[in-house]
Structures are given as C-alpha cells and as structure tokens.
Design a protein around this motif. Structure first.
Motif, PDB file in Angstrom:
ATOM      1  N   ALA A  39      -6.038   1.668   2.396  1.00  0.00           N
ATOM      2  CA  ALA A  39      -5.930   1.782   0.959  1.00  0.00           C
ATOM      3  C   ALA A  39      -5.568   0.487   0.318  1.00  0.00           C
ATOM      4  N   SER A  40      -4.804  -0.500   1.317  1.00  0.00           N
ATOM      5  CA  SER A  40      -4.407  -1.845   0.821  1.00  0.00           C
ATOM      6  C   SER A  40      -5.888  -2.736   0.698  1.00  0.00           C
ATOM      7  N   GLN A  41      -6.510  -2.180   1.479  1.00  0.00           N
ATOM      8  CA  GLN A  41      -7.858  -3.401   1.630  1.00  0.00           C
ATOM      9  C   GLN A  41      -8.900  -2.879   0.217  1.00  0.00           C
TER      10      GLN A  41
ATOM     11  N   SER B 179       7.342  -1.004  -0.351  1.00  0.00           N
ATOM     12  CA  SER B 179       6.958  -1.426   0.999  1.00  0.00           C
ATOM     13  C   SER B 179       6.265  -0.727   1.870  1.00  0.00           C
ATOM     14  N   MET B 180       5.553  -1.177   2.784  1.00  0.00           N
ATOM     15  CA  MET B 180       4.694  -0.219   3.858  1.00  0.00           C
ATOM     16  C   MET B 180       5.785   0.299   4.625  1.00  0.00           C
TER      17      MET B 180
ATOM     18  N   PHE C 219      -2.608   3.727   4.914  1.00  0.00           N
ATOM     19  CA  PHE C 219      -2.193   2.699   4.148  1.00  0.00           C
ATOM     20  C   PHE C 219      -2.860   1.335   4.365  1.00  0.00           C
ATOM     21  N   LEU C 220      -3.529   1.105   5.575  1.00  0.00           N
ATOM     22  CA  LEU C 220      -4.085  -0.309   5.916  1.00  0.00           C
ATOM     23  C   LEU C 220      -5.459   0.111   4.927  1.00  0.00           C
TER      24      LEU C 220
ATOM     25  N   THR D 234       0.103   3.093  -2.349  1.00  0.00           N
ATOM     26  CA  THR D 234       0.014   1.989  -1.982  1.00  0.00           C
ATOM     27  C   THR D 234      -0.740   0.816  -2.914  1.00  0.00           C
ATOM     28  N   GLY D 235      -1.658   1.504  -3.535  1.00  0.00           N
ATOM     29  CA  GLY D 235      -2.295   0.600  -4.640  1.00  0.00           C
ATOM     30  C   GLY D 235      -1.601   0.029  -5.682  1.00  0.00           C
TER      31      GLY D 235
ATOM     32  N   GLY E  30       1.437  -0.976  -5.312  1.00  0.00           N
ATOM     33  CA  GLY E  30       2.184  -1.880  -4.597  1.00  0.00           C
ATOM     34  C   GLY E  30       3.528  -2.240  -4.939  1.00  0.00           C
TER      35      GLY E  30
END
Length: 145
Positions: A141-143, A41-42, A138-139, A35-36, A38
C-alpha cells in the motif's frame, strides 16, 4: 484531531478482530487506506491490526477448545473436515502460520483449539503469520499510494 486518529486505530482493531472470526470484515482494505493517508506510523497500524486479528483467531481457537465437549474426531464426516484435521495433526502448530488465509485459517484455528494444541504456541504462530501478512499489505500500500 488526536481523538479522530485514535478512533480510526480502534476501527482498524475492530475490523481486524471481526475479520478473524466468522463475522465479515475487511481489515486489509482499511489498513491499506490508512497507510495511504499517512497519518499513522507503520508500527501503530501493524500493532492494532495484528492484535485485533490475532485475538479474533484466538477466540476461534477457544471456541474449538470448547467444542471438544460436544464433538469427537469420529464425528467429522466431510472430506474437507477430515483433510484439514489430518493436515493439522501431521504438521502441528506450524500450520498456524497460515491462520491468516481466508476460510482455511478459521478452520485451522478452530481445529487447533479442538485438538488442544498449546495456547501459547498457537498464539505466537498465529500472531507471527498475521503480522507478516499485514506488513506485506502495508508495504504494498505504501508503494501504491
């Protein structure tokens, strides 16, 4: 580059599958790292992680189904086995939403197969619980990344 990306998704699948069995795995860490980066896709990350982890749990469910030929309810002696069995009998399929939890989840899947709970209901509830867990990872990690 595309082959590298596909291989990484393949490793995520393998890691998720083994994490859901008695084999060691660290799919959460791999999902967070991917996820980091990038690069994916999710949807693809969640799909491959959830698919692998769900199939791993259904493998455990199937092993439980096979175990019915070797072990009967009265053979369960430990307090933990009796507690998990009673909880699953009381709450039924809905317990399988917790199949993502460490240690407990493996036992729930094994016992669900052993009790011969519906394959399709088990598959759907296990998959849903795992999808929600991976979505949360995922959410988060994306933050962070």
């Amino acid at each position: 580059m595309n082959a590298l990306m596909e291989m990484s998704l393949g490793w995520l699948f393998v890691s998720a599958f083994t994490s859901a069995t008695l084999l060691p795995g660290s799919s959460e860490v791999l999902l967070a790292a991917m996820t980091g980066k990038g690069e994916w896709s999710m949807a693809s990350l969640l799909f491959w992680a959830t698919l692998g982890n769900t199939l791993g749990s259904m493998t455990t469910w199937w092993l439980g189904w096979l175990a019915t030929f070797k072990k009967k309810p009265e053979d369960f002696q430990s307090r933990g086995e009796q507690k998990a069995l009673g909880w699953l009998k009381q709450h039924g399929h809905w317990c399988l939403l917790l199949a993502w939890t460490p240690v407990l989840g493996d036992g729930l899947c094994l016992l669900a197969g052993w009790l011969r709970l519906s394959f399709w209901r088990s598959l759907i509830l296990i998959g849903l619980g795992k999808l929600l867990r991976y979505a949360l990872i995922f959410l988060l990690a994306s933050q962070i990344f």
